[in-house]
Scaffold this active site. Structure first.
Site, mmCIF file in Angstrom:
data_model
loop_
_atom_site.group_PDB
_atom_site.id
_atom_site.type_symbol
_atom_site.label_atom_id
_atom_site.label_comp_id
_atom_site.label_asym_id
_atom_site.label_seq_id
_atom_site.Cartn_x
_atom_site.Cartn_y
_atom_site.Cartn_z
ATOM 1 N N ASP A 204 0.848 -1.186 0.000
ATOM 2 C CA ASP A 204 0.000 0.000 0.000
ATOM 3 C C ASP A 204 0.887 1.241 0.000
ATOM 4 O O ASP A 204 2.112 1.124 -0.024
ATOM 5 C CB ASP A 204 -0.923 0.007 1.231
ATOM 6 C CG ASP A 204 -0.168 0.229 2.529
ATOM 7 O OD1 ASP A 204 1.074 0.233 2.524
ATOM 8 O OD2 ASP A 204 -0.833 0.411 3.560
ATOM 9 N N ASP A 206 1.451 4.716 2.277
ATOM 10 C CA ASP A 206 1.118 5.358 3.555
ATOM 11 C C ASP A 206 1.553 6.817 3.504
ATOM 12 O O ASP A 206 2.750 7.097 3.392
ATOM 13 C CB ASP A 206 1.849 4.660 4.708
ATOM 14 C CG ASP A 206 1.587 3.154 4.741
ATOM 15 O OD1 ASP A 206 0.448 2.777 5.033
ATOM 16 O OD2 ASP A 206 2.521 2.371 4.450
ATOM 17 N N ASP A 287 -3.338 4.812 2.369
ATOM 18 C CA ASP A 287 -3.716 5.257 3.717
ATOM 19 C C ASP A 287 -3.333 6.710 3.881
ATOM 20 O O ASP A 287 -2.182 7.080 3.642
ATOM 21 C CB ASP A 287 -2.986 4.435 4.798
ATOM 22 C CG ASP A 287 -3.489 3.004 4.898
ATOM 23 O OD1 ASP A 287 -4.615 2.744 4.430
ATOM 24 O OD2 ASP A 287 -2.762 2.163 5.445
HETATM 25 P P1 8DG Z 1 4.184 -2.602 3.018
HETATM 26 O O1 8DG Z 1 3.027 -1.663 2.919
HETATM 27 O O2 8DG Z 1 5.365 -2.154 2.211
HETATM 28 O O3 8DG Z 1 3.806 -4.003 2.731
HETATM 29 O O4 8DG Z 1 4.711 -2.603 4.536
HETATM 30 P P2 8DG Z 1 4.657 -1.441 5.601
HETATM 31 O O5 8DG Z 1 4.480 -0.108 4.946
HETATM 32 O O6 8DG Z 1 5.815 -1.600 6.499
HETATM 33 O O7 8DG Z 1 3.381 -1.837 6.466
HETATM 34 P P3 8DG Z 1 1.959 -1.109 6.699
HETATM 35 O O8 8DG Z 1 1.006 -2.182 7.101
HETATM 36 O O9 8DG Z 1 1.554 -0.275 5.549
HETATM 37 O O10 8DG Z 1 2.194 -0.204 7.994
HETATM 38 C C1 8DG Z 1 3.101 0.865 8.014
HETATM 39 C C2 8DG Z 1 3.443 1.245 9.437
HETATM 40 O O11 8DG Z 1 2.400 2.027 9.991
HETATM 41 C C3 8DG Z 1 3.617 0.055 10.367
HETATM 42 O O12 8DG Z 1 4.860 0.169 11.042
HETATM 43 C C4 8DG Z 1 2.526 0.170 11.365
HETATM 44 C C5 8DG Z 1 2.248 1.653 11.357
HETATM 45 N N1 8DG Z 1 0.927 2.057 11.853
HETATM 46 C C6 8DG Z 1 0.744 3.003 12.850
HETATM 47 N N2 8DG Z 1 -0.554 3.127 13.109
HETATM 48 C C7 8DG Z 1 -1.229 2.296 12.284
HETATM 49 C C8 8DG Z 1 -2.585 2.015 12.111
HETATM 50 O O13 8DG Z 1 -3.445 2.564 12.803
HETATM 51 N N3 8DG Z 1 -2.880 1.114 11.153
HETATM 52 C C9 8DG Z 1 -1.894 0.535 10.398
HETATM 53 N N4 8DG Z 1 -2.232 -0.349 9.455
HETATM 54 N N5 8DG Z 1 -0.606 0.767 10.550
HETATM 55 C C10 8DG Z 1 -0.268 1.639 11.483
HETATM 56 O O14 8DG Z 1 1.652 3.617 13.382
HETATM 57 MN MN MN Z 2 -0.540 0.963 5.530
HETATM 58 MN MN MN Z 3 2.706 0.313 3.816
#
Ligand code: 8DG
Ligand code: MN
Ligand code: MN
Length: 363
Positions: A204, A206, A287
């Protein structure tokens, strides 16, 4: 002149947030084996067992060189008996029978498929499995009730299974920044998550939205999402209001969830022009998180990950410093005060940790 070659030592600090963990490491097969078992344990609701495998995998991820044999495992922290057996087997035979059996199992494959659907967690996936469902087709033929989120996840399943590339993520960040800056001059957009750690792909995108003047970010998200909608770019969205209050007891035990205003979306990513008859867009998960300026360093640290790095930072803060760290701030429990920071570096300083840059947080 005598040249002495010194091999990097394999001394590993106990907490992942004390270690430098690059994206590339010398043991992909070993890490894959342990992370498969970690994932399988979580599918069975066995959090502690899952964490033990994740910890062991994370130790291997930070090694500066390849192991010269199983004897070197004994000097490493966090490698329990089970992990040790798995690693020994992979080092000696190339594969581990237990891991191969897990990967082949109907249970693991189905749970992996279902939890990959946007909006489906382990509990829902497990319930569907126990109802006898095994495929996306089964969900439809059994008339399984889906939430609006899950419905979107199933509809976009194939697109969302395609990794998002870095250029695509940066393109989306620019698109959002342009729109945000039109609505609110000087608004900022920061690409966090795996891309900030240097990953070339992600599941995704962020993005953290903010503004240098505290409070000006309030009210930005609604119009921004409305603009995306007007452009026909929004395939799904689910917004949450901010639930942050300074009077609430700070907590780091509620997992990665924080209390920022946010919007989870599925966006239509417009693709470069191709031949006729080829669809010109692909669905992508985005997100959006709205962060007040004073909390931005904490939110950036929290949303950059990796998830294991975050978990370890919070565990270190609590057990070694009697502090509570989350994506909103750092709270000193002995003094009963919040410790402000204007950069991630300052947060590491407050914690008495060497600064670890984002690209070395791939724990
Ligand atoms: P990817 O998308 O590349 O597969 O991996 P990522 O970017 O490391 O994982 P992610 O699931 O998109 O999450 C990014 C970071 O955001 C992870 O360290 C957790 C953090 N995070 C928060 N708050 C929240 C929340 O409320 N929901 C989610 N999903 N992640 C959060 O700090
Ligand atoms: Mn995310
Ligand atoms: Mn991510």
């Amino acid at each position: 002149q005598v040249t002495v070659t010194v091999e990097p030592s394999l001394q590993v600090a106990p907490y992942a947030c004390q270690r430098r963990t690059p994206l590339d490491h010398p043991h992909p097969a070993l890490v894959m084996a342990l992370e498969t078992l970690a994932e399988a344990a979580l599918f069975e609701g066995e959090e502690a067992r899952g964490l033990a495998f994740t910890r062991a995998a994370s130790v291997l991820r930070c090694l500066p060189r390849a192991l010269r044999g199983t004897h070197e495992l004994s000097g490493l922290p966090g490698i329990g008996g089970h992990s040790h057996r798995v690693l020994q087997e992979v080092l000696e035979d190339g594969v581990c029978a237990e891991v191969e059996a897990v990967k082949q199992s109907e249970r693991y494959q189905t749970m992996k498929l279902f939890t990959q659907i946007f909006g489906v967690g382990v509990r829902t996936a497990d319930r569907w499995y126990r109802e006898g469902l095994r495929s996306l087709g089964d969900l439809q033929s059994h008339g399984t009730r889906l939430t609006r989120e899950q419905q979107a996840g199933v509809e976009c399943f194939e697109d969302l299974a395609v990794p998002v590339g870095r250029a695509e993520a940066e393109g989306l960040a620019c698109l959002v920044l342009d729109a945000a800056a039109r609505l609110l001059p000087n608004a900022s957009v920061t690409l966090a998550g795996g891309f900030r750690r240097g990953k070339p792909h992600g599941h995704d995108v962020d993005l953290l939205l903010s503004h240098p003047e505290e409070g000006r970010e309030v009210g930005l998200l609604g119009p921004l999402v409305a603009w995306l909608e007007e452009q026909g770019l929004l395939l799904y969205q689910h917004s949450q209001h901010s639930s942050y209050t300074t009077t609430a007891e700070p907590s780091s035990s509620c997992g990665p969830l924080d209390r920022f205003e946010r919007c989870f979306t599925i966006l239509r990513l417009v693709l470069p022009a191709t031949g006729t008859g080829v669809r010109a867009w692909r669905a992508v998960r985005l997100d959006l998180v709205v962060v007040p300026h004073s909390q931005l360093p904490f939110a950036l640290l929290g949303w950059t990950g990796s998830r294991h790095f975050e978990r370890e930072l919070r565990r270190f803060a609590r057990h070694k410093r009697e502090m509570v760290l989350n994506s909103h701030g750092l709270y000193n429990m002995q003094q009963g005060t919040f410790l402000p920071a204007s950069s991630e570096e300052e947060i590491f300083q407050h914690l008495g940790l060497d600064y670890i840059p984002p690209t070395l947080r791939n724990a």
